[in-house]
Structures are given as structure tokens and as C-alpha cells.
Scaffold this motif. Structure first.
Motif, PDB file in Angstrom:
ATOM      1  N   GLU A  57       2.601  40.514  32.306  1.00  0.00           N
ATOM      2  CA  GLU A  57       3.477  40.153  32.771  1.00  0.00           C
ATOM      3  C   GLU A  57       4.740  41.447  34.531  1.00  0.00           C
ATOM      4  OE1 GLU A  57       5.908  40.632  29.548  1.00  0.00           O
ATOM      5  OE2 GLU A  57       4.419  38.938  28.330  1.00  0.00           O
ATOM      6  N   ARG A  58       5.244  40.763  34.581  1.00  0.00           N
ATOM      7  CA  ARG A  58       5.806  41.574  35.331  1.00  0.00           C
ATOM      8  C   ARG A  58       6.516  42.597  35.441  1.00  0.00           C
ATOM      9  NH1 ARG A  58       8.456  40.343  41.709  1.00  0.00           N
ATOM     10  NH2 ARG A  58       9.737  41.896  42.009  1.00  0.00           N
ATOM     11  N   ASP A  59       7.221  44.297  35.596  1.00  0.00           N
ATOM     12  CA  ASP A  59       8.173  44.731  34.747  1.00  0.00           C
ATOM     13  C   ASP A  59       8.565  45.851  36.153  1.00  0.00           C
ATOM     14  OD1 ASP A  59       9.817  46.857  33.823  1.00  0.00           O
ATOM     15  OD2 ASP A  59       8.048  46.963  32.071  1.00  0.00           O
ATOM     16  N   ASP A  60       9.395  44.937  36.683  1.00  0.00           N
ATOM     17  CA  ASP A  60      10.384  46.355  37.641  1.00  0.00           C
ATOM     18  C   ASP A  60      10.709  47.131  37.593  1.00  0.00           C
ATOM     19  OD1 ASP A  60       9.682  43.671  39.432  1.00  0.00           O
ATOM     20  OD2 ASP A  60      11.865  43.358  39.363  1.00  0.00           O
ATOM     21  N   SER A  61      10.738  47.754  36.286  1.00  0.00           N
ATOM     22  CA  SER A  61      11.033  49.262  35.018  1.00  0.00           C
ATOM     23  C   SER A  61       9.867  50.077  35.897  1.00  0.00           C
ATOM     24  CB  SER A  61      11.277  48.655  34.556  1.00  0.00           C
ATOM     25  OG  SER A  61      10.715  48.690  32.792  1.00  0.00           O
TER      26      SER A  61
END
Length: 471
Positions: free
Chosen positions: A29-33
Motif C-alpha cells: 500500500e502507498r504510504d506518503d508518511s
């Protein structure tokens, strides 16, 4: 040369399945944090990308990682390049799973895991198809490049970066949709609605949270409301319980604490390209709250959802309804729904439109703004992908349909969808499988699965397709 493609797949079933299971165990999953220079979309997508590219290195292909944004696995030589596009990123797992979404389970002839059908399963089928071509030493006149992405479910920043450094293939397909073929895709744009701050007197909306991604129908929603008195809060709770009993499509409950009520609604998640297949928990909750006296930004937020967005799958209430004879109807999905009175910049509703040719993103924005009024601001958010179509008489489409017919005995035909795939990256690009007609669509939903028979049958079709397109 006559090759029994299904026999070649059968000989590699165990290896294919083992590689797929290991790939599915990666939470990509993408996780910008957690973005870094080495992980442009967070650690998950780059882990999936590297894992897939490692298979190519293990099996002796030419492999290139383009700065952890994307990469490719390449075979053959020639002046033309056939591109195959898959992606390793997945949408958030969300709630409602019967099993761990990142520990694949095989049951009743299906493999359950996030990414099993979108898009790790189909990508693995296409990869093994190319591996069969290589194992057999089939002579090709064209180069075949399997491009592996890591941001398909979000902004396509992977492909923007990749094609700044690599040449585009001449033609190709993406194994990220369904058979017989997808040679047309609607346009894709998100209109973001933002709201002013402020709240009411009788009732105050403390928070409203729903949705994981713009391209997912929100399956759950939570809101916190304070009433003017404890009696009003108790009445509000009782009314909600009646509302839940009367609404057959949703479930939910309310938690009462003095003057504060916390609402929970459960609907059904689905792919945002087919919002009519899901049950949007956020808009149902808004229709209940719309019966009460909120004010200012809270009122605009609730009223907009209830009056113009609730079950408006085709943009009729919003004034954006449009239909093209070939591409069909426009669809609209409210994917992310948040209200935060303390931080008005976080209060927004994202409306993801899949639109046919004949209208435009600018026209949609203007119509939405006219409908929602001056207290709400409508702006375009992110990428606008215009409608895409490859004619049915293009040799690419004709060849792929013939392969499908030869393997299934079923007549092939063109199809146009609202979903967006990497097929649209190329002027002569389409989506091709891996789902067969009549399949159960679990993409972007809990308990996502892919039938193993379909996985193996698609692998044989891909191998034959690569051979015919590149021989």
C-alpha cells in the motif's frame, strides 16, 4: 511452430503459485508518511517492485530498476517493442476481511489476498507467460518489455518518472482488467469539494471520516456530533437506531456519552469505477444527519452529500449526467469524505468521475460548481486522464481477440470501461484480462480473490498472445 501453451503452463503451476504467494505477502500500500528518496511512494510499493524485478533477475532476463519508481523485465531484440504493463501497488486492505489480507489463503479453488486480482495475480500470469517464451527459446522479431509499476492506484507518478528516463513501447497491453479485451477507457478526473469552517448551535459536527482512496467506494463511515442537551443526544441516538432498521442496505450503531453521539455506518466497498456496485456508507450517514439543524460549513458539507451525492452514481443530481453511444454513461464516486471544523483545509469530498468522450474535466467542474453553490468550492484534483480508444480493426486488437477466441471458444468483442489501466499509456495500448466473463469482481473490496483456473488459463493466453504479437 505449434506449441501447447496450456501444457507449458501446467508444468509451471507450482512455481507460479509459490512466486505469487510470496509477492502477495508484501503489503504494498502507498504510504506518503514514509516517503523517502529511496521509497518515493513509501516502503510497501518499492518492496513489491523489487520483489518482482528479482524474479526477472533470477530467471535470466534483462532487468532495470528506474530509481525505485518503476522498472522493467526485458527479453528479445528488434526495432519494435511490445510493452506489457503491470503494477505492484495495491489499495488499502480496509476492513471486513475473513482472513489476513497479506497472508494468502487458497480455498475452494481461489487465492484470497489483497492484490490477488488487482494486479499481482494477473501480473504474475503475464510474467510467467514471458518466462515460457524465454524457456522455449521461441524466436522473436520484436523486443518484449514487461514494465512493472508501483503507483497505479494513486497518481501514476511511477509512470511519469519512468517515461522521463525510458522510451515508450510501440504497442502493448496491461493485464489489469478483463477478457475478451478492453480497447476503450473513459476519462478519469477527480473534482474536490472544499467547505468553509463553522458549525451549528443545536447540533455540532465534531468530525466526519470516511473513505480510503478516491477510487474506492467507502465501506464505512464515522461521525461525532454534540447536541444542545443530553436529552437531545439521546433522542438523536434513538432516531439513528430507527434509521438503521429501516435502511436495508446498511448496518451501524451509535454510542451515546452525555451530549455526544458517535455514529458508525457499514456499507459495502467497491471499485470507484463502478460505484453502483457498492454501498457508500458516507452518503447514507449524511442523509440521516441532514434531518438535523447544523449550520455554516457543517451544514454545507452534510447537505451537499445528502442532496447531490447520495446514490447519484451517474451525476444526475449534480447536473453532470452524460452518455456517449459507444462509451456509455458517466459515473461518479464520492471516495474520500472528511469534515474537520478545527482544520477547514481538511474538510473535503472527492468526486471521482469516469467520463465518456463528448464532455471534459473543465465542463464537469463548471457544472458541479453551479450545482453545489457559492458556499462550496469545486476544483480539479490531481491528474486528468482523457478518454482513450483503440479501434477494433487495429491489428493489436484483432490479434488479441483471435487468441482469446482460440483458447476459449467464445466470440471476442470490444469493450469500454470506466476503470483506468496502464493500457492507456500507449496510443496503441489496451487492457487484456485476466478476468474472464462472468467473474465475481472483488477488486478494491474485502476478501479479494482470483480463481486459480482463471489464473492459469490467462497465463496460457498471454503466452500465445506474446508469441503472435512478437514472433
Amino acid at each position: 511452430m505449434t506449441i501447447d501453451w496450456q501444457k507449458e503452463v501446467d508444468a509451471r503451476k507450482d512455481a507460479l503459485l509459490e512466486d505469487l504467494q510470496n509477492l502477495l505477502r508484501i503489503n504494498s500500500e502507498r504510504d506518503d508518511s514514509k516517503v523517502t528518496s529511496d521509497a518515493p511512494f513509501g516502503p510497501g510499493p518499492v518492496a513489491g517492485l523489487k520483489h518482482m524485478l528479482a524474479y526477472g533477475e533470477r530467471d535470466g532476463f534483462v532487468v532495470k530498476n528506474v530509481d525505485n519508481y518503476a522498472g522493467h523485465i526485458e527479453y528479445g531484440e528488434g526495432d519494435e517493442t511490445l510493452g506489457i504493463f503491470g503494477h505492484m501497488d495495491v489499495v488499502p486492505a480496509g476492513d471486513g476481511w475473513d482472513t489476513d489480507p497479506y497472508e494468502p489463503v487458497i480455498k475452494d479453488g481461489k487465492i484470497f489476498a489483497r492484490g490477488s486480482s488487482d494486479d499481482k495475480g494477473p501480473s504474475m500470469a503475464a510474467y510467467y507467460a514471458l518466462r515460457i517464451i524465454k524457456d522455449l527459446g521461441v524466436p522473436l522479431s520484436k523486443k518484449v518489455r514487461f514494465v512493472v509499476g508501483s503507483d497505479e492506484e494513486s497518481g501514476w507518478g511511477d509512470m511519469d518518472y519512468y517515461f522521463k528516463h525510458e522510451e515508450k513501447p510501440d504497442f502493448g497491453f496491461s493485464p489489469d482488467a478483463e477478457f475478451p479485451i478492453i480497447n476503450g477507457e473513459k476519462g478519469n478526473v477527480t473534482i474536490r469539494l472544499t467547505f468553509k469552517g463553522g458549525n451549528g448551535v443545536d447540533y455540532q459536527l465534531i468530525s466526519f471520516k470516511s473513505g480510503l482512496r478516491e477510487n474506492m467506494v467507502p465501506g464505512t463511515a464515522t461521525a461525532i456530533v454534540t447536541a444542545a442537551s443530553a436529552d437531545d443526544a439521546a433522542s438523536l441516538t434513538a432516531s439513528f437506531e430507527t434509521f438503521i432498521k429501516e435502511e436495508q442496505k446498511i448496518s451501524g450503531h451509535a454510542e451515546l456519552s452525555d451530549q455526544t453521539v458517535t455514529f458508525h455506518v457499514v456499507g459495502k466497498g467497491a471499485h470507484g469505477a463502478s460505484p453502483q456496485s457498492g454501498i457508500n456508507a458516507a452518503t447514507f450517514l449524511a442523509t440521516f444527519l441532514n434531518n438535523y439543524s447544523f449550520a455554516e460549513g457543517a451544514y454545507s458539507f452534510i447537505n451537499t452529500l445528502a442532496e447531490f451525492v447520495h446514490e447519484d452514481f451517474y451525476g444526475e443530481k449534480l447536473g453532470t449526467a452524460f452518455e456517449d453511444e459507444k462509451m456509455g454513461k458517466l459515473t461518479m464516486n464520492a471516495g474520500i469524505v472528511n469534515f474537520d471544523p478545527a482544520n477547514p483545509e481538511n474538510s473535503l469530498v472527492t468526486l471521482n468521475f469516469r467520463y465518456p468522450k463528448g464532455t471534459s474535466a473543465e465542463e464537469l467542474q463548471e457544472k458541479v460548481q453551479k450545482t453545489v453553490g457559492e458556499n462550496v468550492t469545486a476544483t480539479q484534483g490531481g491528474r486528468n486522464q482523457e478518454p482513450h480508444y483503440v479501434p477494433a480493426d487495429d491489428p493489436l486488437v484483432e490479434t488479441l481477440l483471435q487468441v482469446y477466441e482460440d483458447h476459449t471458444g467464445q466470440k471476442g468483442h470490444e469493450q469500454i470501461i470506466g476503470g483506468g489501466t496502464y493500457g492507456r499509456l500507449l496510443k496503441r495500448g489496451v487492457a487484456y484480462g485476466a478476468m474472464f466473463p462472468g467473474y465475481t469482481d472483488t477488486m478494491h473490496q474485502a476478501n479479494e480473490f482470483m480463481a486459480l483456473d482463471d489464473l492459469f488459463r490467462a497465463t496460457a493466453i498471454y503466452a500465445d498472445a506474446i508469441y503472435r504479437l512478437a514472433k
